[in-house]
Motif scaffolding. Sequence first.
Motif, PDB file in Angstrom:
ATOM      1  N   THR A   1       0.016   4.319   0.867  1.00  0.00           N
ATOM      2  CA  THR A   1      -0.370   5.298   1.779  1.00  0.00           C
ATOM      3  C   THR A   1       0.291   4.653   3.240  1.00  0.00           C
ATOM      4  O   THR A   1      -0.415   3.516   3.729  1.00  0.00           O
ATOM      5  CB  THR A   1      -2.046   5.563   1.997  1.00  0.00           C
ATOM      6  OG1 THR A   1      -2.485   5.780   0.672  1.00  0.00           O
ATOM      7  CG2 THR A   1      -2.300   6.258   2.947  1.00  0.00           C
TER       8      THR A   1
ATOM      9  N   LEU B   1      -2.177   0.152   9.292  1.00  0.00           N
ATOM     10  CA  LEU B   1      -3.276  -0.295   9.911  1.00  0.00           C
ATOM     11  C   LEU B   1      -3.379  -1.764   9.269  1.00  0.00           C
ATOM     12  O   LEU B   1      -3.560  -2.700  10.206  1.00  0.00           O
ATOM     13  CB  LEU B   1      -4.376   0.384   9.153  1.00  0.00           C
ATOM     14  CG  LEU B   1      -5.705  -0.471   9.394  1.00  0.00           C
ATOM     15  CD1 LEU B   1      -5.999  -0.550  11.045  1.00  0.00           C
ATOM     16  CD2 LEU B   1      -6.800   0.369   8.752  1.00  0.00           C
ATOM     17  N   ILE B   2      -2.892  -2.307   8.116  1.00  0.00           N
ATOM     18  CA  ILE B   2      -3.177  -3.676   7.680  1.00  0.00           C
ATOM     19  C   ILE B   2      -2.073  -4.439   7.999  1.00  0.00           C
ATOM     20  O   ILE B   2      -2.536  -5.491   8.661  1.00  0.00           O
ATOM     21  CB  ILE B   2      -3.313  -3.718   6.103  1.00  0.00           C
ATOM     22  CG1 ILE B   2      -3.463  -5.042   5.646  1.00  0.00           C
ATOM     23  CG2 ILE B   2      -1.805  -3.297   5.364  1.00  0.00           C
ATOM     24  CD1 ILE B   2      -4.868  -5.468   5.742  1.00  0.00           C
TER      25      ILE B   2
ATOM     26  N   ASP C   1       0.928  -0.994  -0.143  1.00  0.00           N
ATOM     27  CA  ASP C   1       0.073   0.042   0.066  1.00  0.00           C
ATOM     28  C   ASP C   1       0.994   1.095  -0.148  1.00  0.00           C
ATOM     29  O   ASP C   1       1.849   1.366   0.654  1.00  0.00           O
ATOM     30  CB  ASP C   1      -0.737   0.050   1.410  1.00  0.00           C
ATOM     31  CG  ASP C   1      -2.170   0.930   1.104  1.00  0.00           C
ATOM     32  OD1 ASP C   1      -1.898   2.220   0.509  1.00  0.00           O
ATOM     33  OD2 ASP C   1      -3.349   0.418   1.326  1.00  0.00           O
TER      34      ASP C   1
ATOM     35  N   GLN D   1     -10.954  -4.147   8.251  1.00  0.00           N
ATOM     36  CA  GLN D   1     -11.180  -4.482   9.717  1.00  0.00           C
ATOM     37  C   GLN D   1     -10.675  -5.866   9.877  1.00  0.00           C
ATOM     38  O   GLN D   1     -10.457  -6.570   9.001  1.00  0.00           O
ATOM     39  CB  GLN D   1     -12.651  -4.137   9.984  1.00  0.00           C
ATOM     40  CG  GLN D   1     -13.095  -2.781   9.309  1.00  0.00           C
ATOM     41  CD  GLN D   1     -14.604  -2.817   9.546  1.00  0.00           C
ATOM     42  OE1 GLN D   1     -15.440  -3.799  10.016  1.00  0.00           O
ATOM     43  NE2 GLN D   1     -15.160  -1.171   9.074  1.00  0.00           N
TER      44      GLN D   1
ATOM     45  N   ASP E   1      -2.527   3.529   5.835  1.00  0.00           N
ATOM     46  CA  ASP E   1      -3.203   2.448   5.412  1.00  0.00           C
ATOM     47  C   ASP E   1      -2.356   1.273   5.361  1.00  0.00           C
ATOM     48  O   ASP E   1      -2.801  -0.164   6.031  1.00  0.00           O
ATOM     49  CB  ASP E   1      -3.896   2.415   4.080  1.00  0.00           C
ATOM     50  CG  ASP E   1      -4.924   3.420   4.027  1.00  0.00           C
ATOM     51  OD1 ASP E   1      -5.568   3.374   4.949  1.00  0.00           O
ATOM     52  OD2 ASP E   1      -5.213   3.793   2.906  1.00  0.00           O
ATOM     53  N   ARG E   2      -1.073   1.248   5.517  1.00  0.00           N
ATOM     54  CA  ARG E   2      -0.039   0.153   5.270  1.00  0.00           C
ATOM     55  C   ARG E   2       0.142  -0.407   6.819  1.00  0.00           C
ATOM     56  O   ARG E   2       0.213  -1.170   6.975  1.00  0.00           O
ATOM     57  CB  ARG E   2       1.171   0.743   4.709  1.00  0.00           C
ATOM     58  CG  ARG E   2       2.316  -0.342   4.195  1.00  0.00           C
ATOM     59  CD  ARG E   2       3.359  -0.112   3.450  1.00  0.00           C
ATOM     60  NE  ARG E   2       4.158   1.190   4.182  1.00  0.00           N
ATOM     61  CZ  ARG E   2       4.251   2.211   3.479  1.00  0.00           C
ATOM     62  NH1 ARG E   2       3.543   2.500   2.461  1.00  0.00           N
ATOM     63  NH2 ARG E   2       4.868   3.277   4.024  1.00  0.00           N
TER      64      ARG E   2
ATOM     65  N   SER F   1      -9.624  -1.569  -1.509  1.00  0.00           N
ATOM     66  CA  SER F   1      -9.634  -0.355  -2.106  1.00  0.00           C
ATOM     67  C   SER F   1     -10.643   0.488  -1.503  1.00  0.00           C
ATOM     68  O   SER F   1     -11.537   0.078  -0.819  1.00  0.00           O
ATOM     69  CB  SER F   1     -10.211  -0.422  -3.730  1.00  0.00           C
ATOM     70  OG  SER F   1     -10.343   1.104  -4.381  1.00  0.00           O
ATOM     71  N   SER F   2     -10.691   1.667  -1.396  1.00  0.00           N
ATOM     72  CA  SER F   2     -11.634   2.632  -0.689  1.00  0.00           C
ATOM     73  C   SER F   2     -12.668   2.974  -1.776  1.00  0.00           C
ATOM     74  O   SER F   2     -13.666   3.511  -1.347  1.00  0.00           O
ATOM     75  CB  SER F   2     -11.040   3.891  -0.077  1.00  0.00           C
ATOM     76  OG  SER F   2     -10.324   4.570  -1.146  1.00  0.00           O
TER      77      SER F   2
ATOM     78  N   ASP G   1      -3.245  -2.773  -2.229  1.00  0.00           N
ATOM     79  CA  ASP G   1      -4.090  -1.614  -2.445  1.00  0.00           C
ATOM     80  C   ASP G   1      -4.241  -1.686  -3.983  1.00  0.00           C
ATOM     81  O   ASP G   1      -3.518  -2.240  -4.609  1.00  0.00           O
ATOM     82  CB  ASP G   1      -3.490  -0.385  -1.919  1.00  0.00           C
ATOM     83  CG  ASP G   1      -4.357   0.963  -2.279  1.00  0.00           C
ATOM     84  OD1 ASP G   1      -5.608   0.571  -2.338  1.00  0.00           O
ATOM     85  OD2 ASP G   1      -3.929   1.902  -2.257  1.00  0.00           O
TER      86      ASP G   1
ATOM     87  N   LYS H   1     -11.807  -0.514   1.756  1.00  0.00           N
ATOM     88  CA  LYS H   1     -11.133   0.331   3.159  1.00  0.00           C
ATOM     89  C   LYS H   1     -12.197   1.045   3.882  1.00  0.00           C
ATOM     90  O   LYS H   1     -12.870   1.605   3.241  1.00  0.00           O
ATOM     91  CB  LYS H   1      -9.982   1.032   2.613  1.00  0.00           C
ATOM     92  CG  LYS H   1      -8.916   0.260   2.020  1.00  0.00           C
ATOM     93  CD  LYS H   1      -7.756   1.153   1.531  1.00  0.00           C
ATOM     94  CE  LYS H   1      -6.575   0.778   1.044  1.00  0.00           C
ATOM     95  NZ  LYS H   1      -5.465   1.632   0.671  1.00  0.00           N
ATOM     96  N   PRO H   2     -11.850   1.371   5.049  1.00  0.00           N
ATOM     97  CA  PRO H   2     -10.921   0.870   5.842  1.00  0.00           C
ATOM     98  C   PRO H   2     -10.943  -0.699   6.024  1.00  0.00           C
ATOM     99  O   PRO H   2     -12.127  -1.148   6.600  1.00  0.00           O
ATOM    100  CB  PRO H   2     -10.886   1.648   7.111  1.00  0.00           C
ATOM    101  CG  PRO H   2     -12.122   1.638   7.267  1.00  0.00           C
ATOM    102  CD  PRO H   2     -12.974   2.067   5.969  1.00  0.00           C
TER     103      PRO H   2
END
Length: 167
Positions: A18, A24-25, A16, A122, A21-22, A97-98, A67, A119-120
């Motif tokens: 971002t 978070l995952i 990812d 969970q 986001d990276r 993807s968002s 992503d 995304k996001p």
Amino acid sequence: MVMAASETKFHVLAVDDTLIDRKLIEKLLKTSSYQVTAVDSGTKALEFLGLNNNDHQHVEVNLIITDYCMPGMTGYDLLRKIKESSSFKDIPVVIMSSDNIPSRINRCLEDGAEEFFLKPVQLSDVNKLRPHLMKRRTQTNVNKRKAMDEIVSPDRTRARYNELEVN
């Protein structure tokens, strides 16, 4: 503490561009007991896998989560490169993807993605990964067993001995 072979951690390559986001995952995957390698682009993912320069290093990756929208190489492009590779084509790929664009989601799933997460991401999404990993591990074990059966098959051994010349 020593882990039994059946309890070894699955290795996930997370891609990812971002940072948030990276992270978070990566945190969600680690919370779920996955070993994680995180990179910020499709190009770096290919480098990690050894696919960008025909230098196929042996990297044990059990799943790739990427992503969709990234500069340079999209997650879809990465999916295609992985599925074209003889070494990595059987590794499950998950796209995230968002953007909830049905045509994009369908195209990714039709071209080999196992899942498409919005995304996001969970923890409930991450929990959907294990069946894909277990299915692949089971297939790998069956293939290894078949190969071993073929190697030690009495018919195969007998044929080899019959071909030997006795002087």
